[in-house]
Design an enzyme around this catalytic site. Structure first.
Site, mmCIF file in Angstrom:
data_model
loop_
_atom_site.group_PDB
_atom_site.id
_atom_site.type_symbol
_atom_site.label_atom_id
_atom_site.label_comp_id
_atom_site.label_asym_id
_atom_site.label_seq_id
_atom_site.Cartn_x
_atom_site.Cartn_y
_atom_site.Cartn_z
ATOM 1 N N GLU A 15 -0.257 -9.995 1.112
ATOM 2 C CA GLU A 15 -0.857 -10.243 -0.004
ATOM 3 C C GLU A 15 -2.473 -10.010 -0.176
ATOM 4 O O GLU A 15 -3.005 -9.448 -1.075
ATOM 5 C CB GLU A 15 -0.951 -11.794 -0.216
ATOM 6 C CG GLU A 15 0.490 -12.300 -0.541
ATOM 7 C CD GLU A 15 1.085 -11.622 -1.749
ATOM 8 O OE1 GLU A 15 0.282 -11.378 -2.546
ATOM 9 O OE2 GLU A 15 2.324 -11.442 -1.815
ATOM 10 N N HIS A 61 2.397 -3.422 -3.823
ATOM 11 C CA HIS A 61 3.573 -3.948 -2.894
ATOM 12 C C HIS A 61 4.506 -2.780 -3.155
ATOM 13 O O HIS A 61 5.288 -2.562 -2.202
ATOM 14 C CB HIS A 61 4.256 -5.208 -3.396
ATOM 15 C CG HIS A 61 3.313 -6.311 -3.133
ATOM 16 N ND1 HIS A 61 2.675 -6.428 -1.944
ATOM 17 C CD2 HIS A 61 2.826 -7.516 -3.952
ATOM 18 C CE1 HIS A 61 2.113 -7.585 -2.145
ATOM 19 N NE2 HIS A 61 2.251 -8.494 -3.265
ATOM 20 N N GLU A 66 0.602 -6.065 -7.853
ATOM 21 C CA GLU A 66 2.107 -6.117 -7.502
ATOM 22 C C GLU A 66 2.693 -4.494 -7.511
ATOM 23 O O GLU A 66 3.622 -4.664 -6.681
ATOM 24 C CB GLU A 66 2.864 -6.608 -9.038
ATOM 25 C CG GLU A 66 2.543 -7.970 -9.267
ATOM 26 C CD GLU A 66 2.960 -8.867 -7.969
ATOM 27 O OE1 GLU A 66 4.101 -8.258 -7.231
ATOM 28 O OE2 GLU A 66 2.224 -9.668 -8.086
#
Length: 303
Positions: A219, A148, A145
C-alpha cells in the site's frame, strides 16, 4: 502484444517481498501436503488432484470471484465517462494497456483492482467514492490502484492468502475424514497424526503474518509510485484524508459487509474503532501514508 513494463517507478523492495512471501508460503504449503501424503499414503492421488485443482481454480478465477463478491459491474465509456476519462489519462501517463473499468453500487467510498496480469486486470470504484472525490483526487486513487496492477502484487496477494487458508482447510477435512482411526497406539504414524492440527495452525499463522507484512508495504509502494506518476501527491493525500474521514459516517452494517475485502481496498473499512482489524490491519496507518506523501511533495517541489 501487450506491454509488460510501464512508467510506474520500479520498487525493488516490493519485488523482493513478493518473491520471499510466495517462496515461504509455497514452502509451507508443500510441507503440509507432504505431511498429508505421509499419513494417507494410499490416498495420494486424491490429495494431489484436489489440492492441484483448487490451486488452479484459484489462480485462474480468483480475480473474477473477488470482483463478483465486491459487487463490481463493468461499465462502458458512455455509462461512466468521467471514470473512463481518468483511467485513460493514467494509462497514457503510465504507458499501460487500459484495464476493464467497473463500478460497485456501495456508499462505502473505496476502490480496488483485481487481475492476474495487466491484460486481465479490472479497476473498480464505488459509487460512494465517485460522489465524494474531486477529479484530481479520483485520479490519485485510480493511479494507486493501477500501481497494484503494474507491479502485479494483486495477483501475489490473492494467491498467497489462498495458500495459507487452503493449508488449514486440507488438514481439517483430512482429520474429519478419519485420520483419528490411525492414531491408536504409540506408533510413529499415530504421533504424526496428533501433530497435524498444530502443523495446520502454524502454517496458517505464518502465512497470515507474511501476507499482512506484504500488504502494508504494497500500500505504501502504491501510494509512492502513484504520487510520482501523477506528480500530485497532495491530491492523493487529500483523497486519503477525505475517504478515511467519511468511513466514520458509513452505517456499521455496510462497513461489516466490506471489511472481509480490506486487503483489496484503497482504504480499509472497519466496523468499529475497536475492531481487531486495526491491530492486524492490511494497511499502514493514515499517518504513515500521509507522512510519506508529504515527503514526496517536498522532494518534488525542490528545484
Amino acid at each position: 502484444m501487450a506491454r509488460t513494463r510501464s512508467r510506474y517507478a520500479t520498487d525493488r523492495g516490493l519485488t523482493t517481498r513478493m518473491v520471499t512471501t510466495m517462496f515461504l508460503i509455497g514452502l509451507l504449503y508443500v510441507v503440509l501436503v507432504g505431511v498429508l501424503l505421509a499419513v494417507l499414503r494410499g490416498a495420494w492421488p486424491i490429495i494431489l488432484v484436489i489440492t492441484g485443482g483448487m490451486f488452479v481454480a484459484q489462480f485462474w478465477f480468483s480475480d473474477r470471484i473477488a470482483a463478483f463478491s465486491m459487487g463490481a459491474r463493468e461499465v462502458s465509456p458512455a455509462e461512466a465517462p468521467e471514470l473512463h476519462g481518468a483511467i485513460d489519462r493514467i494509462c497514457a501517463l503510465a504507458d499501460m494497456p487500459k484495464p476493464r473499468v467497473a463500478i460497485a453500487e456501495s456508499d462505502v467510498p473505496n476502490a480496488f483492482a483485481t487481475g492476474r496480469s495487466q491484460k486481465s486486470s479490472l479497476v473498480c470504484a464505488t459509487t460512494g467514492l465517485l460522489r465524494r472525490l474531486e477529479p484530481a483526487e479520483l485520479e490519485g486513487v485510480l493511479a494507486h490502484e493501477m500501481s497494484h496492477v503494474a507491479h502485479r502484487d494483486v495477483a501475489v496477494m490473492t494467491i498467497a492468502s489462498f495458500l495459507g487458508v487452503l493449508a488449514g482447510i486440507i488438514t481439517r477435512v483430512a482429520l474429519w475424514g478419519g485420520f483419528a482411526r490411525n492414531s491408536r497406539g504409540n506408533d510413529p504414524i499415530g504421533i504424526l497424526v496428533l501433530l497435524i492440527p498444530l502443523v495446520s495452525a502454524v502454517v496458517y499463522a505464518l502465512s497470515f503474518l507474511l501476507t499482512r507484512v506484504l500488504s502494508r508495504y504494497r500500500e505504501l509502494s502504491a501510494d509512492r509510485t502513484a504520487a510520482l506518476l501523477t506528480g500530485r501527491p497532495s491530491a492523493l493525500a487529500s483523497a486519503l484524508t477525505k475517504v478515511s474521514g467519511q468511513m466514520a459516517r458509513i452505517p456499521t452494517e455496510d462497513l461489516r459487509k466490506a471489511e472481509p475485502y480490506n486487503a483489496f481496498y484503497f482504504v480499509p473499512a472497519f466496523a468499529s474503532k475497536e475492531s481487531i482489524g486495526r491491530l492486524l490491519s492490511t494497511h499502514p496507518t493514515l499517518e504513515q501514508r500521509l507522512d510519506q506523501l508529504a515527503r514526496i511533495s517536498a522532494d518534488l517541489s525542490r528545484p
